[in-house]
Design an enzyme around this catalytic site. Structure first.
Site, PDB file in Angstrom:
ATOM      1  N   GLU A   1      -9.041 -11.049  -7.721  1.00 15.98           N
ATOM      2  CA  GLU A   1      -8.143  -9.899  -7.561  1.00 15.98           C
ATOM      3  C   GLU A   1      -7.022  -9.922  -8.606  1.00 15.98           C
ATOM      4  O   GLU A   1      -6.642  -8.884  -9.139  1.00 15.98           O
ATOM      5  CB  GLU A   1      -7.571  -9.893  -6.139  1.00 15.98           C
ATOM      6  CG  GLU A   1      -8.655  -9.607  -5.091  1.00 15.98           C
ATOM      7  CD  GLU A   1      -8.174  -9.809  -3.662  1.00 15.98           C
ATOM      8  OE1 GLU A   1      -6.971 -10.107  -3.453  1.00 15.98           O
ATOM      9  OE2 GLU A   1      -9.006  -9.671  -2.746  1.00 15.98           O
TER      10      GLU A   1
ATOM     11  N   TYR B   1     -12.106  -3.638  -3.443  1.00 18.09           N
ATOM     12  CA  TYR B   1     -12.693  -3.672  -2.101  1.00 18.09           C
ATOM     13  C   TYR B   1     -14.219  -3.753  -2.140  1.00 18.09           C
ATOM     14  O   TYR B   1     -14.882  -3.373  -1.158  1.00 18.09           O
ATOM     15  CB  TYR B   1     -12.242  -2.442  -1.300  1.00 18.09           C
ATOM     16  CG  TYR B   1     -10.864  -2.592  -0.677  1.00 18.09           C
ATOM     17  CD1 TYR B   1     -10.517  -3.735   0.049  1.00 18.09           C
ATOM     18  CD2 TYR B   1      -9.909  -1.582  -0.774  1.00 18.09           C
ATOM     19  CE1 TYR B   1      -9.264  -3.879   0.623  1.00 18.09           C
ATOM     20  CE2 TYR B   1      -8.651  -1.713  -0.205  1.00 18.09           C
ATOM     21  CZ  TYR B   1      -8.336  -2.859   0.502  1.00 18.09           C
ATOM     22  OH  TYR B   1      -7.095  -2.981   1.084  1.00 18.09           O
TER      23      TYR B   1
ATOM     24  N   LYS C   1       0.836  -1.199   0.000  1.00 26.26           N
ATOM     25  CA  LYS C   1       0.000   0.000   0.000  1.00 26.26           C
ATOM     26  C   LYS C   1       0.876   1.257   0.000  1.00 26.26           C
ATOM     27  O   LYS C   1       2.089   1.177   0.246  1.00 26.26           O
ATOM     28  CB  LYS C   1      -0.931  -0.053   1.217  1.00 26.26           C
ATOM     29  CG  LYS C   1      -1.933  -1.222   1.177  1.00 26.26           C
ATOM     30  CD  LYS C   1      -2.788  -1.251   2.438  1.00 26.26           C
ATOM     31  CE  LYS C   1      -3.809  -2.387   2.391  1.00 26.26           C
ATOM     32  NZ  LYS C   1      -4.631  -2.427   3.629  1.00 26.26           N
TER      33      LYS C   1
ATOM     34  N   ARG D   1      -0.833 -14.725   3.701  1.00 23.94           N
ATOM     35  CA  ARG D   1      -1.682 -14.093   4.729  1.00 23.94           C
ATOM     36  C   ARG D   1      -0.988 -14.171   6.094  1.00 23.94           C
ATOM     37  O   ARG D   1      -0.984 -13.208   6.852  1.00 23.94           O
ATOM     38  CB  ARG D   1      -3.038 -14.795   4.839  1.00 23.94           C
ATOM     39  CG  ARG D   1      -4.021 -14.505   3.740  1.00 23.94           C
ATOM     40  CD  ARG D   1      -4.593 -13.121   3.798  1.00 23.94           C
ATOM     41  NE  ARG D   1      -5.566 -12.911   4.842  1.00 23.94           N
ATOM     42  CZ  ARG D   1      -6.356 -11.837   4.907  1.00 23.94           C
ATOM     43  NH1 ARG D   1      -6.262 -10.873   3.992  1.00 23.94           N
ATOM     44  NH2 ARG D   1      -7.203 -11.692   5.881  1.00 23.94           N
TER      45      ARG D   1
ATOM     46  N   HIS E   1      -1.819  -5.530   1.379  1.00 24.64           N
ATOM     47  CA  HIS E   1      -3.029  -6.309   1.161  1.00 24.64           C
ATOM     48  C   HIS E   1      -2.596  -7.688   0.691  1.00 24.64           C
ATOM     49  O   HIS E   1      -1.627  -7.809  -0.065  1.00 24.64           O
ATOM     50  CB  HIS E   1      -3.914  -5.693   0.079  1.00 24.64           C
ATOM     51  CG  HIS E   1      -4.965  -6.643  -0.404  1.00 24.64           C
ATOM     52  ND1 HIS E   1      -6.162  -6.827   0.261  1.00 24.64           N
ATOM     53  CD2 HIS E   1      -4.978  -7.529  -1.435  1.00 24.64           C
ATOM     54  CE1 HIS E   1      -6.860  -7.758  -0.363  1.00 24.64           C
ATOM     55  NE2 HIS E   1      -6.164  -8.211  -1.395  1.00 24.64           N
TER      56      HIS E   1
ATOM     57  N   PHE F   1     -15.453   2.044   6.899  1.00 23.42           N
ATOM     58  CA  PHE F   1     -14.071   2.350   6.497  1.00 23.42           C
ATOM     59  C   PHE F   1     -13.853   2.311   4.989  1.00 23.42           C
ATOM     60  O   PHE F   1     -12.751   2.561   4.517  1.00 23.42           O
ATOM     61  CB  PHE F   1     -13.091   1.392   7.195  1.00 23.42           C
ATOM     62  CG  PHE F   1     -13.284  -0.065   6.859  1.00 23.42           C
ATOM     63  CD1 PHE F   1     -12.701  -0.623   5.734  1.00 23.42           C
ATOM     64  CD2 PHE F   1     -14.055  -0.888   7.680  1.00 23.42           C
ATOM     65  CE1 PHE F   1     -12.874  -1.967   5.425  1.00 23.42           C
ATOM     66  CE2 PHE F   1     -14.243  -2.233   7.369  1.00 23.42           C
ATOM     67  CZ  PHE F   1     -13.646  -2.774   6.235  1.00 23.42           C
TER      68      PHE F   1
ATOM     69  N   ASN G   1      -1.751  -0.330   7.353  1.00 25.75           N
ATOM     70  CA  ASN G   1      -1.223  -1.657   7.702  1.00 25.75           C
ATOM     71  C   ASN G   1      -0.372  -2.275   6.584  1.00 25.75           C
ATOM     72  O   ASN G   1      -0.144  -3.472   6.529  1.00 25.75           O
ATOM     73  CB  ASN G   1      -2.348  -2.585   8.173  1.00 25.75           C
ATOM     74  CG  ASN G   1      -3.416  -2.804   7.123  1.00 25.75           C
ATOM     75  OD1 ASN G   1      -3.277  -2.357   5.989  1.00 25.75           O
ATOM     76  ND2 ASN G   1      -4.480  -3.494   7.493  1.00 25.75           N
TER      77      ASN G   1
ATOM     78  N   THR H   1      -5.015  -8.185  10.389  1.00 24.60           N
ATOM     79  CA  THR H   1      -5.414  -6.898   9.808  1.00 24.60           C
ATOM     80  C   THR H   1      -5.053  -5.738  10.721  1.00 24.60           C
ATOM     81  O   THR H   1      -4.533  -4.711  10.263  1.00 24.60           O
ATOM     82  CB  THR H   1      -6.947  -6.908   9.550  1.00 24.60           C
ATOM     83  OG1 THR H   1      -7.258  -8.034   8.725  1.00 24.60           O
ATOM     84  CG2 THR H   1      -7.400  -5.631   8.882  1.00 24.60           C
TER      85      THR H   1
END
Ligand code: CDP
Ligand code: MG
Length: 138
Positions: free
Chosen positions: A127, A50, A10, A86, A116, A58, A113, A92
């Site tokens: 995705e 998303y 990100k 993950r 993704h 959010f 964070n 998260t």
């Protein structure tokens, strides 16, 4: 079983010069990079990405954040890549993330964070089609 999953670094991760560190960890684990690009993500792409969170409090904030600067999109392939990635990225909320995970080592706040990663193989396929419409390289 070999899987392919999506990782996004990100804007906060790119700004903090963590591209190399995050990619290094993925490669060190033995997973393969089969797609890689630095880009400014168009808003429509991020909203589609998303879509499952549309309507949540959010949603606007996370879309704005993903559009606020360059991101790195990576397609990552290897045995159980979805779950492996993950776990490597961590929970998260970075406060809950295990030390040794990317979020547990480098992040403190849920809205910054750093990464993704796809939550399951079906999400990964969707995705990857969004972020790598041209396909992967293997
Ligand atoms: O990214 P991950 O799959 O771990 O979490 P998510 O539940 O799919 O949420 C997507 C992203 O929205 C998170 O990574 C956070 O950046 C953001 N988010 C947030 O800012 N506040 C929340 N309460 C939940 C998610
Ligand atoms: Mg998610």
């Amino acid at each position: 079983m070999s899987e392919t999953t999506l990782v996004l670094i990100k804007p906060g991760g790119v700004k903090r010069n963590l591209i190399g560190e995050i990619t290094r960890r993925i490669e060190q684990r033995g997973l393969n990079v089969v797609g890689l690009k630095l880009m400014r993500a168009p808003r429509e792409l991020v909203e589609a990405h998303y879509a499952e969170h549309q309507g949540k409090g959010f949603f606007e904030d996370v879309v704005n954040y993903l559009c606020s600067g360059p991101v790195v999109a990576m397609a990552i392939q290897g045995p159980n890549a979805v779950k492996a990635i993950r776990t490597m990225m961590g929970a998260t909320n970075p406060i809950e993330a295990t030390p040794g995970s990317v979020r547990g080592d480098f992040a403190l706040s849920i809205d910054d964070n750093l990464t993704h990663s796809s939550s399951d193989p079906e999400a990964a396929a969707n995705e990857l089609a969004l972020w790598f419409p041209e396909g992967i390289v293997s």
